[in-house]
Design a protein around this motif. Structure first.
Motif, PDB file in Angstrom:
ATOM      1  N   ALA A 121       0.830  -1.207   0.000  1.00  0.00           N
ATOM      2  CA  ALA A 121       0.000   0.000   0.000  1.00  0.00           C
ATOM      3  C   ALA A 121       0.864   1.257   0.000  1.00  0.00           C
ATOM      4  N   GLY A 122       0.408   2.264  -0.699  1.00  0.00           N
ATOM      5  CA  GLY A 122       1.081   3.548  -0.687  1.00  0.00           C
ATOM      6  C   GLY A 122       2.090   3.756  -1.797  1.00  0.00           C
ATOM      7  N   PHE A 123       2.356   2.737  -2.593  1.00  0.00           N
ATOM      8  CA  PHE A 123       3.303   2.881  -3.687  1.00  0.00           C
ATOM      9  C   PHE A 123       2.548   2.972  -5.002  1.00  0.00           C
ATOM     10  N   PRO A 124       3.035   3.784  -5.943  1.00  0.00           N
ATOM     11  CA  PRO A 124       2.340   3.935  -7.224  1.00  0.00           C
ATOM     12  C   PRO A 124       2.369   2.645  -8.038  1.00  0.00           C
ATOM     13  N   THR A 125       1.342   2.450  -8.852  1.00  0.00           N
ATOM     14  CA  THR A 125       1.253   1.226  -9.643  1.00  0.00           C
ATOM     15  C   THR A 125       1.065   1.478 -11.141  1.00  0.00           C
ATOM     16  N   GLY A 126       0.798   2.688 -11.572  1.00  0.00           N
ATOM     17  CA  GLY A 126       0.463   2.951 -12.969  1.00  0.00           C
ATOM     18  C   GLY A 126       1.638   3.334 -13.834  1.00  0.00           C
ATOM     19  N   HIS A 127       2.734   2.577 -13.800  1.00  0.00           N
ATOM     20  CA  HIS A 127       3.917   2.916 -14.587  1.00  0.00           C
ATOM     21  C   HIS A 127       3.779   2.429 -16.027  1.00  0.00           C
ATOM     22  N   THR A 128       4.303   3.244 -16.922  1.00  0.00           N
ATOM     23  CA  THR A 128       4.310   2.849 -18.333  1.00  0.00           C
ATOM     24  C   THR A 128       5.478   1.892 -18.572  1.00  0.00           C
ATOM     25  N   LYS A 129       5.470   1.247 -19.720  1.00  0.00           N
ATOM     26  CA  LYS A 129       6.553   0.341 -20.081  1.00  0.00           C
ATOM     27  C   LYS A 129       7.881   1.100 -20.133  1.00  0.00           C
ATOM     28  N   ARG A 130       7.851   2.304 -20.666  1.00  0.00           N
ATOM     29  CA  ARG A 130       9.068   3.122 -20.760  1.00  0.00           C
ATOM     30  C   ARG A 130       9.623   3.454 -19.372  1.00  0.00           C
ATOM     31  N   GLN A 131       8.758   3.794 -18.442  1.00  0.00           N
ATOM     32  CA  GLN A 131       9.200   4.103 -17.085  1.00  0.00           C
ATOM     33  C   GLN A 131       9.825   2.877 -16.423  1.00  0.00           C
ATOM     34  N   ALA A 154      23.137   4.113   1.926  1.00  0.00           N
ATOM     35  CA  ALA A 154      21.968   3.284   1.635  1.00  0.00           C
ATOM     36  C   ALA A 154      21.231   3.889   0.451  1.00  0.00           C
ATOM     37  N   TYR A 155      20.958   3.062  -0.536  1.00  0.00           N
ATOM     38  CA  TYR A 155      20.207   3.475  -1.716  1.00  0.00           C
ATOM     39  C   TYR A 155      19.030   2.520  -1.837  1.00  0.00           C
ATOM     40  N   VAL A 156      17.833   3.034  -1.674  1.00  0.00           N
ATOM     41  CA  VAL A 156      16.628   2.205  -1.714  1.00  0.00           C
ATOM     42  C   VAL A 156      15.646   2.826  -2.686  1.00  0.00           C
ATOM     43  N   TYR A 157      15.023   1.991  -3.503  1.00  0.00           N
ATOM     44  CA  TYR A 157      14.060   2.483  -4.476  1.00  0.00           C
ATOM     45  C   TYR A 157      12.943   1.465  -4.666  1.00  0.00           C
ATOM     46  N   TRP A 158      11.825   1.948  -5.158  1.00  0.00           N
ATOM     47  CA  TRP A 158      10.677   1.105  -5.479  1.00  0.00           C
ATOM     48  C   TRP A 158      10.846   0.621  -6.912  1.00  0.00           C
ATOM     49  N   ASN A 159      10.889  -0.696  -7.093  1.00  0.00           N
ATOM     50  CA  ASN A 159      11.009  -1.270  -8.429  1.00  0.00           C
ATOM     51  C   ASN A 159       9.603  -1.497  -8.971  1.00  0.00           C
ATOM     52  N   PRO A 160       9.209  -0.768 -10.022  1.00  0.00           N
ATOM     53  CA  PRO A 160       7.845  -0.892 -10.531  1.00  0.00           C
ATOM     54  C   PRO A 160       7.571  -2.219 -11.241  1.00  0.00           C
ATOM     55  N   THR A 161       8.619  -2.929 -11.638  1.00  0.00           N
ATOM     56  CA  THR A 161       8.427  -4.218 -12.301  1.00  0.00           C
ATOM     57  C   THR A 161       8.167  -5.328 -11.292  1.00  0.00           C
ATOM     58  N   SER A 162       9.024  -5.434 -10.278  1.00  0.00           N
ATOM     59  CA  SER A 162       8.852  -6.482  -9.263  1.00  0.00           C
ATOM     60  C   SER A 162       7.892  -6.055  -8.155  1.00  0.00           C
ATOM     61  N   ARG A 163       7.588  -4.751  -8.107  1.00  0.00           N
ATOM     62  CA  ARG A 163       6.727  -4.174  -7.064  1.00  0.00           C
ATOM     63  C   ARG A 163       7.278  -4.466  -5.671  1.00  0.00           C
ATOM     64  N   GLU A 164       8.597  -4.280  -5.536  1.00  0.00           N
ATOM     65  CA  GLU A 164       9.286  -4.468  -4.265  1.00  0.00           C
ATOM     66  C   GLU A 164      10.286  -3.341  -4.057  1.00  0.00           C
ATOM     67  N   LEU A 165      10.612  -3.103  -2.788  1.00  0.00           N
ATOM     68  CA  LEU A 165      11.701  -2.184  -2.483  1.00  0.00           C
ATOM     69  C   LEU A 165      13.002  -2.932  -2.726  1.00  0.00           C
ATOM     70  N   GLU A 166      13.923  -2.291  -3.406  1.00  0.00           N
ATOM     71  CA  GLU A 166      15.220  -2.886  -3.688  1.00  0.00           C
ATOM     72  C   GLU A 166      16.280  -1.845  -3.398  1.00  0.00           C
ATOM     73  N   GLY A 167      17.513  -2.277  -3.300  1.00  0.00           N
ATOM     74  CA  GLY A 167      18.567  -1.315  -3.057  1.00  0.00           C
ATOM     75  C   GLY A 167      19.912  -1.942  -2.807  1.00  0.00           C
ATOM     76  N   GLN A 168      20.824  -1.091  -2.412  1.00  0.00           N
ATOM     77  CA  GLN A 168      22.205  -1.469  -2.171  1.00  0.00           C
ATOM     78  C   GLN A 168      22.725  -0.590  -1.062  1.00  0.00           C
TER      79      GLN A 168
END
Length: 67
Positions: free
Chosen positions: A2-12, A39-53
């Motif tokens: 919940a709270g993360f965007p879901t309407g990403h285009t293929k290009r995004q 710490a670098y954390v981002y929302w991956n719109p393809t896997s719909r998970e937080l990922e990072g390094q």
């Protein structure tokens, strides 16, 4: 998740996939070169998970990022 965007285009999604790996590498290399916590954390719109390094120097405890 919940709270993360879901309407990403293929290009995004493609841009996120291509640029995230570079940003993760840069975050790790910066931490190692400067011997600092990074710490670098981002929302991956393809896997719909937080990922990072991250990087944590050997002589440093995990910082409390809640403060």
């Amino acid at each position: 998740m919940a709270g993360f965007p879901t309407g990403h285009t293929k290009r995004q999604k493609e841009m996120a996939r291509k640029r995230a790996a570079s940003a993760e590498n840069k975050a790790f290399k910066t931490g190692a070169a400067c011997n600092i916590f990074v710490a670098y954390v981002y929302w991956n719109p393809t896997s719909r998970e937080l990922e990072g390094q991250g990087y944590l120097p050997d002589d440093m405890d995990i910082p409390d990022v809640n403060n």
